[in-house]
Each structure stands twice: as structure tokens, then as C-alpha cells.
Design an enzyme around this catalytic site. Structure first.
Site, mmCIF file in Angstrom:
data_model
loop_
_atom_site.group_PDB
_atom_site.id
_atom_site.type_symbol
_atom_site.label_atom_id
_atom_site.label_comp_id
_atom_site.label_asym_id
_atom_site.label_seq_id
_atom_site.Cartn_x
_atom_site.Cartn_y
_atom_site.Cartn_z
ATOM 1 N N GLU A 31 0.840 -1.191 0.000
ATOM 2 C CA GLU A 31 0.000 0.000 0.000
ATOM 3 C C GLU A 31 0.875 1.241 0.000
ATOM 4 O O GLU A 31 0.385 2.335 0.255
ATOM 5 C CB GLU A 31 -0.990 -0.009 1.157
ATOM 6 C CG GLU A 31 -0.385 -0.037 2.539
ATOM 7 C CD GLU A 31 -1.469 0.050 3.601
ATOM 8 O OE1 GLU A 31 -2.177 -0.938 3.766
ATOM 9 O OE2 GLU A 31 -1.595 1.116 4.231
ATOM 10 N N CYS A 60 -3.190 -4.792 4.105
ATOM 11 C CA CYS A 60 -2.098 -5.643 4.612
ATOM 12 C C CYS A 60 -2.092 -7.041 4.018
ATOM 13 O O CYS A 60 -1.256 -7.859 4.396
ATOM 14 C CB CYS A 60 -2.164 -5.736 6.130
ATOM 15 S SG CYS A 60 -1.898 -4.159 6.941
ATOM 16 N N THR A 75 2.776 1.616 15.251
ATOM 17 C CA THR A 75 3.064 0.285 14.709
ATOM 18 C C THR A 75 3.453 0.286 13.229
ATOM 19 O O THR A 75 4.004 -0.714 12.755
ATOM 20 C CB THR A 75 1.842 -0.642 14.876
ATOM 21 O OG1 THR A 75 0.692 0.021 14.354
ATOM 22 C CG2 THR A 75 1.614 -0.988 16.341
ATOM 23 N N ARG A 122 -11.884 1.392 17.026
ATOM 24 C CA ARG A 122 -12.171 0.049 17.527
ATOM 25 C C ARG A 122 -12.915 -0.805 16.506
ATOM 26 O O ARG A 122 -12.951 -2.029 16.621
ATOM 27 C CB ARG A 122 -12.987 0.144 18.827
ATOM 28 C CG ARG A 122 -12.213 0.806 19.947
ATOM 29 C CD ARG A 122 -13.064 0.913 21.186
ATOM 30 N NE ARG A 122 -13.291 -0.390 21.805
ATOM 31 C CZ ARG A 122 -12.452 -0.975 22.643
ATOM 32 N NH1 ARG A 122 -11.326 -0.380 22.967
ATOM 33 N NH2 ARG A 122 -12.733 -2.138 23.165
ATOM 34 N N THR A 179 -11.970 -1.514 13.761
ATOM 35 C CA THR A 179 -11.003 -2.355 13.044
ATOM 36 C C THR A 179 -10.863 -3.727 13.700
ATOM 37 O O THR A 179 -10.240 -4.617 13.121
ATOM 38 C CB THR A 179 -9.598 -1.701 12.997
ATOM 39 O OG1 THR A 179 -9.167 -1.469 14.335
ATOM 40 C CG2 THR A 179 -9.616 -0.389 12.250
ATOM 41 N N HIS A 234 -1.979 -12.475 10.769
ATOM 42 C CA HIS A 234 -1.550 -11.087 10.526
ATOM 43 C C HIS A 234 -1.361 -10.368 11.858
ATOM 44 O O HIS A 234 -2.143 -10.556 12.795
ATOM 45 C CB HIS A 234 -2.577 -10.362 9.656
ATOM 46 C CG HIS A 234 -2.280 -8.897 9.530
ATOM 47 N ND1 HIS A 234 -1.068 -8.443 9.065
ATOM 48 C CD2 HIS A 234 -3.019 -7.799 9.831
ATOM 49 C CE1 HIS A 234 -1.083 -7.116 9.087
ATOM 50 N NE2 HIS A 234 -2.246 -6.706 9.541
ATOM 51 N N LYS A 287 -1.441 -7.941 20.242
ATOM 52 C CA LYS A 287 -2.615 -8.513 20.946
ATOM 53 C C LYS A 287 -3.497 -9.333 20.021
ATOM 54 O O LYS A 287 -3.937 -10.422 20.369
ATOM 55 C CB LYS A 287 -3.492 -7.374 21.502
ATOM 56 C CG LYS A 287 -2.929 -6.629 22.660
ATOM 57 C CD LYS A 287 -3.952 -5.646 23.198
ATOM 58 C CE LYS A 287 -4.481 -4.711 22.127
ATOM 59 N NZ LYS A 287 -5.435 -3.707 22.620
ATOM 60 N N ASN A 330 4.256 -3.504 12.623
ATOM 61 C CA ASN A 330 3.388 -4.041 11.578
ATOM 62 C C ASN A 330 3.958 -3.666 10.211
ATOM 63 O O ASN A 330 3.937 -2.495 9.828
ATOM 64 C CB ASN A 330 1.973 -3.476 11.742
ATOM 65 C CG ASN A 330 1.013 -3.965 10.668
ATOM 66 O OD1 ASN A 330 1.363 -4.822 9.855
ATOM 67 N ND2 ASN A 330 -0.190 -3.411 10.667
ATOM 68 N N SER A 372 -7.312 -4.775 5.465
ATOM 69 C CA SER A 372 -8.477 -3.934 5.747
ATOM 70 C C SER A 372 -9.241 -3.654 4.470
ATOM 71 O O SER A 372 -8.686 -3.626 3.374
ATOM 72 C CB SER A 372 -8.031 -2.619 6.387
ATOM 73 O OG SER A 372 -7.607 -2.858 7.693
#
Lengths: 146, 345
Positions: B80, B112, B153, B199, B201, B234, B239, B266, B296
Site C-alpha cells: 500500500e 495488509c 506500529t 475500535r 477495526t 496477521h 494482541k 506491523n 483492511s
């Protein structure tokens, strides 16, 4: 806008992959490529040759005041590198601002050499970095399995 | 038709910034790093971009298995952060790895998971015998707006996979994709930084898609988490992959070798592919690896991979993921901002 795209395009083989020439008669290597072998002249047998890109630092200097194209990259190291096949080339050494030493072994890396501003083409090509050998060995992997 | 991974190579820039340093600048405190379970992230050098990273990863893949680049019939590059909006990254990669000119190329974009989409496209051409070898690459110098949570990240790295039918280091037993229209993260044309829905996501995006693709593949193949020695999910942070592994029934031990996000952040299109490479770096012949990417927008690609004997022959011919992680130079925020081009003069 003015672009140097054609001029850059013509030198892509040399810039990306250090493509030079080799005279099979006298076994001398040339970079940049030569159309004539200065040793053998008419008797030369020239062939295209892609250099491995590994070599040793002959000498270097640290640039603090650069030309306009490179002023945002200072300080950086510029070196003369003797390729393993013989020819000497001038190139930047990355990833070792403090650690460059004469005689240090280097490998080729693919980097941005310059840009024609925000809208123009990006010039890619070869710079040099300290050798990075894989740390893994067959013995190490076998011992992990036991 | 048995197809899979003939070779693989990675590249991670040597510069890092600690998340605590980013938090210091924005006054967020150390709890951000602990909350994300990410401690450092990779930063490109001043002269690195998604193209240079792709080339380094591809050269490592070719070097690892000593493959003749003229055999490559397709180069697909997922990112991207392609430096050109119009001019394919794959053309530059092809020339830089000395492929012939007889190959097809295209740039992929699916947040991603563009890298795993490239793997799937290569698998199709290879399995149908339309090409001998395909080169699939995930590469990114991802962007996060200053002060945005993404900045903690968004990292840089690349992974390249040579996909073929012979001399396989690992067989790809099957894949399954799950895709919906879910606007959890996006970047509009001409905008320098992506936007995200906070959130949103999580549950409707990452977890729904990863779980659906993973379960879909296991159902199709008749496998269960216990059938796999390792798993890679991924890694947008430290977390999510741990939680999704728990939801699917994979253990911490299965995902541990491929968990690279705490030390490099990331790497977007390269994230799950570098995680897979880190797992291949230590896997033994006969091991099975379960991989699920997430992009995404949103979608997930799940793969079932069986490691072959040849892995032992090729593994040590190129730097491992740990070799790159171990070679790090730390930047403060000011130098990081210079490296990322965040300072406009």
C-alpha cells in the site's frame, strides 16, 4: 518539467546490477562497460559480465556538505570500492556511518540514488553495505532438532 | 497439481524506533507500548522505499534456492506504499533481479494482505502450468499520521516467495479467502496518511475475517488446529494475533516462532509473510504451518502449508528473519521523522 528519464534508462543495467564487460582474452574486467579492451584492442574478446558486487573498501570520506541532491542525506560515507573481479567503483556506503574501515568487505544493496523532485522519476541503483552473512548453518539447525 | 514455495527471502531495514520514544513525543506514556504488545518498529533508511525493500527480499529468495531468474514468468508485488501511483513496482523488481523480459507483472493493493493475494495469483498460474515460477512479494513502508495510533506500529519490511511446482521447500496444500465490504481502514487517492475507524477495526474487521477464512480452510481440508505445528496470523499489533489464535484453538507455542511484531512492528503487506518466513527459518520437514493474512477493507487469505525436506538444503543460504531483527540501530523521534519524510521543507 525536465526529465532525464532516457539518460537514466540507458544506464539501468549498470546501475541496478553492475553490468560491465570482461575480456576473455586477457581476463580483465571493466566497469563501466567498455566497447574496446585497452589491452587487446582489435584482438579482444569482450563479453557482458554482471559483477558479484562484493568487494573491499580502498578508501572513503565522510560527506558533511553535499550537493543539492544529497544535502538531506548528510553525513554519509562515499568510498572507492575494489570489486572482487578487479575494477574500482565509487559508491555510497550505507548502514555503517561510524563503522567504515579501509579494507572492510562490502556487498551491493539496492537503494534510491535520487529523485526528480516530487513529480519526476525515481533513480534506483547500487550502493554498498557491510557484508551480512546468514548466521544459520546446517550444524546449528541439526543441533536444534536434537 | 502440487504447488508451493520453492524459496523465500525477507528484508527488514536496520533502523528502529522504540515505541516509548514515540509516546514521549506525544505524551502518551509507556502504557501504549504495553497495551499494543509492540516495543520497537522498523524504520526505512533515507534512501529506502517499497521498491528497494522488495528487491532486497526478492534477491534473498533467489539466492536462497539458487534459482535462475529467467524462469520467472510472473512478478506480482503487493503493497500500500508503491512509490509510483502509475508505474508498476514489479517492472523495477524484474530488472533488478535480472529476470528475462518475458514475464507478466502487476502491482497489487489490498491493505495488509496484498502480499498473500500475490501468492494466490502466482499459485493459479503455476498450478495451471502457464508459467514455471512466480515471484510474489509483500512490501511496505507503511504510513501513520504523526500522533495517530497507527504511528506506533506502522513499520517497514518485505518478504518474497518463489512459487513453483518442483523442488518445493514447502507445499501449499490449499487456501481459502473471505472478503466483504468493511470500511475499517482506508486511504483516499492523493492523501499522505490512511484513516481508520478506531475500535471498528477489531471485531467486525480483523477478527471476523481472520476467523472466517481460517475456519473456512480447515473445514475445506478437514483439518483442525492440532494438525498444525505452527500458525501465523496477521500482526497489526501484539494482541490481535494472540487473541485470534485463542479463538480458533491454536496455542501460544504454535504462534510464537512467527510472532515478529513486538520487535519490528506491523510491516503491512509483509506482516504475515515475514511471520511465515520466521517460521520456515526453524521448521522441520514434515511440519505443517497454518497462515492467515488480513487486509483492511476487508479480507483474509488462509493457507495450509506442509514443509518438505528441501527446506534443510536452502534455509541457510540467505539471512533469516532473526538475522535482520538482530541487526538494529535506534533512532530518536527527530531522526525518525526525517527518515519517514514527515518533515516538509
Amino acid at each position: 518539467m525536465t526529465t532525464h528519464a532516457p539518460r537514466f534508462w540507458r544506464s539501468i543495467p549498470q546501475r541496478y546490477n553492475l553490468q560491465g564487460t570482461h575480456c576473455t582474452r586477457c581476463n580483465e574486467y571493466f566497469f563501466p562497460p567498455r566497447n574496446v579492451c585497452p589491452n587487446c584492442r582489435r584482438g579482444a574478446h569482450l563479453e557482458e559480465y554482471t559483477f558479484k558486487g562484493t568487494g573491499s573498501v580502498v578508501t572513503y570520506t565522510t560527506i558533511h556538505n553535499a550537493t543539492e541532491d544529497f544535502e538531506r542525506q548528510t553525513p554519509y560515507n562515499l568510498a572507492i570500492i575494489q570489486l572482487d573481479e578487479g575494477p574500482r567503483v565509487t559508491g555510497q556506503i550505507v548502514s555503517a556511518l561510524e563503522g567504515v574501515k579501509i579494507g572492510m568487505r562490502v556487498r551491493p544493496v539496492f537503494r534510491i540514488l535520487g529523485k526528480e523532485g516530487e513529480r519526476g522519476i525515481i533513480y534506483y541503483g547500487t550502493k554498498f553495505a557491510p557484508l551480512l552473512e546468514p548466521s544459520c548453518s546446517h550444524d546449528k539447525i541439526s543441533s536444534q532438532k536434537k | 497439481m502440487v504447488s508451493g514455495i520453492v524459496s523465500y527471502g525477507v528484508y527488514i531495514p536496520r533502523f528502529r524506533i522504540r515505541l516509548d520514544e514515540i509516546a514521549r513525543v506525544w505524551g502518551d506514556g509507556k502504557e501504549v507500548s504495553e497495551g499494543l504488545r509492540v516495543f520497537e518498529k522498523s524504520v526505512p533508511d533515507l534512501d529506502e522505499d517499497a521498491v528497494t525493500i522488495a528487491v532486497e527480499a526478492a534477491r534473498n529468495a533467489l539466492r536462497r534456492a539458487n534459482v535462475d531468474p529467467h524462469r520467472i514468468g510472473a512478478i506480482y508485488v503487493g503493497s500500500e506504499s508503491h512509490p509510483y501511483a502509475v508505474k508498476p513496482t514489479g517492472t523495477i523488481v524484474g530488472q533488478a533481479v535480472c529476470s528475462s523480459s518475458s514475464f507478466t507483472a502487476a502491482d497489487f493493493e489490498f491493505a495488509c494482505k496484498a502480499g498473500t493475494a500475490a501468492v494466490q495469483a502466482c499459485l493459479g498460474l503455476v498450478s495451471s502450468k502457464m508459467i514455471d515460477l512466480g515471484l510474489a512479494i509483500g512490501t511496505d513502508v507503511s504510513q501513520g499520521a504523526p500522533g495517530d495510533m497507527l504511528e506506533y506500529t506502522a513499520a517497514a519490511g518485505g518478504a518474497a516467495y518463489l512459487i513453483g511446482r518442483e523442488d518445493l521447500a514447502a507445499e501449499i496444500e490449499g487456501f481459502y479467502s473471505f472478503t466483504t465490504d468493511t470500511p475499517d481502514f482506508w486511504r483516499r487517492e492523493g492523501m499522505p496518511y490512511p484513516e481508520h475507524s478506531g475500535r471498528f477495526t477489531g471485531e467486525p474487521a480483523y477478527f471476523k475475517h481472520v476467523v472466517s477464512a481460517a475456519r473456512g480452510l480447515m473445514e475445506r481440508l478437514g483439518t483442525k488446529p492440532d494438525d498444525y505445528d505452527y500458525a501465523v496470523f496477521h500482526q497489526p499489533n501484539g494482541k490481535f494475533p494472540v487473541r485470534v489464535a485463542d479463538m480458533l484453538g491454536f496455542s501460544r507455542q504454535q504462534i510464537e516462532p512467527g510472532m515478529i511484531v513486538p520487535m519490528i512492528g506491523n510491516t503491512y503487506s509483509a506482516s504475515s509473510l515475514i511471520g511465515l518466513a520466521a517460521t520456515l527459518d526453524i521448521a522441520k520437514p514434515g511440519d505443517r504451518i497454518f497462515v492467515t493474512s488480513f487486509g483492511s477493507g476487508a479480507g483474509s487469505d488462509a493457507f495450509s502449508i506442509a514443509v518438505k525436506d528441501r527446506i534443510e538444503e536452502i534455509r541457510c543460504q540467505a539471512p533469516s528473519v532473526q538475522d535482520y531483527i538482530g541487526s538494529a540501530e535506534y533512532l530518536d523521534y527527530a531522526m525518525y521523522a526525517k527518515h519517514k519524510g514527515k518533515l516538509r521543507i
